[in-house]
Scaffold this active site. Sequence first.
Site, PDB file in Angstrom:
ATOM      1  N   HIS A   1       0.824  -1.200   0.000  1.00 36.31           N
ATOM      2  CA  HIS A   1       0.000   0.000   0.000  1.00 36.31           C
ATOM      3  C   HIS A   1       0.864   1.259   0.000  1.00 36.31           C
ATOM      4  CE1 HIS A   1      -3.003   2.745   2.199  1.00 36.31           C
ATOM      5  NE2 HIS A   1      -3.547   2.493   1.023  1.00 36.31           N
TER       6      HIS A   1
ATOM      7  N   HIS B   1      -1.305  11.063  -2.219  1.00 37.35           N
ATOM      8  CA  HIS B   1      -2.608  10.624  -1.714  1.00 37.35           C
ATOM      9  C   HIS B   1      -3.535  11.764  -1.317  1.00 37.35           C
ATOM     10  CE1 HIS B   1      -5.477   9.369   1.446  1.00 37.35           C
ATOM     11  NE2 HIS B   1      -5.653   8.333   0.665  1.00 37.35           N
TER      12      HIS B   1
ATOM     13  N   GLU C   1       0.549  -0.511  -4.870  1.00 39.63           N
ATOM     14  CA  GLU C   1      -0.615   0.370  -4.983  1.00 39.63           C
ATOM     15  C   GLU C   1      -0.123   1.797  -4.790  1.00 39.63           C
ATOM     16  OE1 GLU C   1      -3.872   2.907  -3.269  1.00 39.63           O
ATOM     17  OE2 GLU C   1      -1.953   2.325  -2.390  1.00 39.63           O
TER      18      GLU C   1
END
Length: 248
Positions: free
Chosen positions: A19, A62, A47
Site C-alpha cells: 500500500h 494521496h 498500490e
Amino acid sequence: MKNGFGEAWDFLFHPPVAHRGLWKRDGAPENSLASFQLACEAGYGIELDVQLTSDGEAIVFHDDDLKRMTGVEGRVRDRTAADLAELRLAGTDEHIPTLLETLALIGRRSMVHVELKTPYGEVGPLEQRVHEVLIDHAGPTCVIGFNPYSHAWFADRFPGVLRGLDSYDYKRAPHMSEAQRASFAKLEHVSIARPHFLALHVDMLPDERATRFRDEGMPIVTWTIRDPAQWDAVKDHCDNLIFEGFTA
C-alpha cells in the site's frame, strides 16, 4: 491468458500488494520512489495514488492537501508538476513523483494498482492523462478507485484497461447523500462502474453480495491489511491483499 489481460490478471492473485509502496514512518515515505523501489526488490505488487496538477500532469500523492506529507499549505490541484517536484516528502530527500517517472522506475518488475483520486463531477481529465501514460508502459497495471463514473469512463473508451472498483461501508462520506451511501454500501454501483474486480475494505468482508460477485468470476482484493491476524480472518473471502506495516 485470462480475460485478455495476460500477466496483469495473474498478478491480481499474487503477490501481495504494498500500500503506497513499501514505506515506513522512519524510512522511505509513502508514495515515494524509494518506497516503490523497496517494493520491487521485495517482490511485491504496488498500490499508489494519482491526482492531476494544475497543468494537467498525473502525480503520485494521496492527500488533497499537501500539509501532512510536505509541511506546506495548499492543495495539490492548485500547483504545477514542476512546483510539486520541488517539495520533499516527510522530511526526506524524496520528492513528489509523476506517474510517468514512477512507472519508468518500476518497469516490468511489479504489478501497479493506480488509484485514481478523481473528484466526483470531474471525471475525464485525470483518466485521460493516466491512460496516455499507461499505454506506453510495458509492465502490468490496473486502475482502481472509488468513483464508479471514473471506471465507466474507461469502460466506454478503453475497455482493455484492467479496472478494480474500490468500496467500503460508506458510513463516512459527507460528499454523498444518504441514499447514495446506502446504495454504494450494497455494491449497487458495480453496475455503473462495470469493473473486472473489486477492491473492498477489510471491514466489508465477509459479505454475501461480494461473495456472489466473486462466485460469478469477479476477483476480490482487500485493503488495507495491517497485521497477519486481519488477513487470516478474511483470506477465505478474497483473492489477494493490499497491505502495510508488516511483511505479507
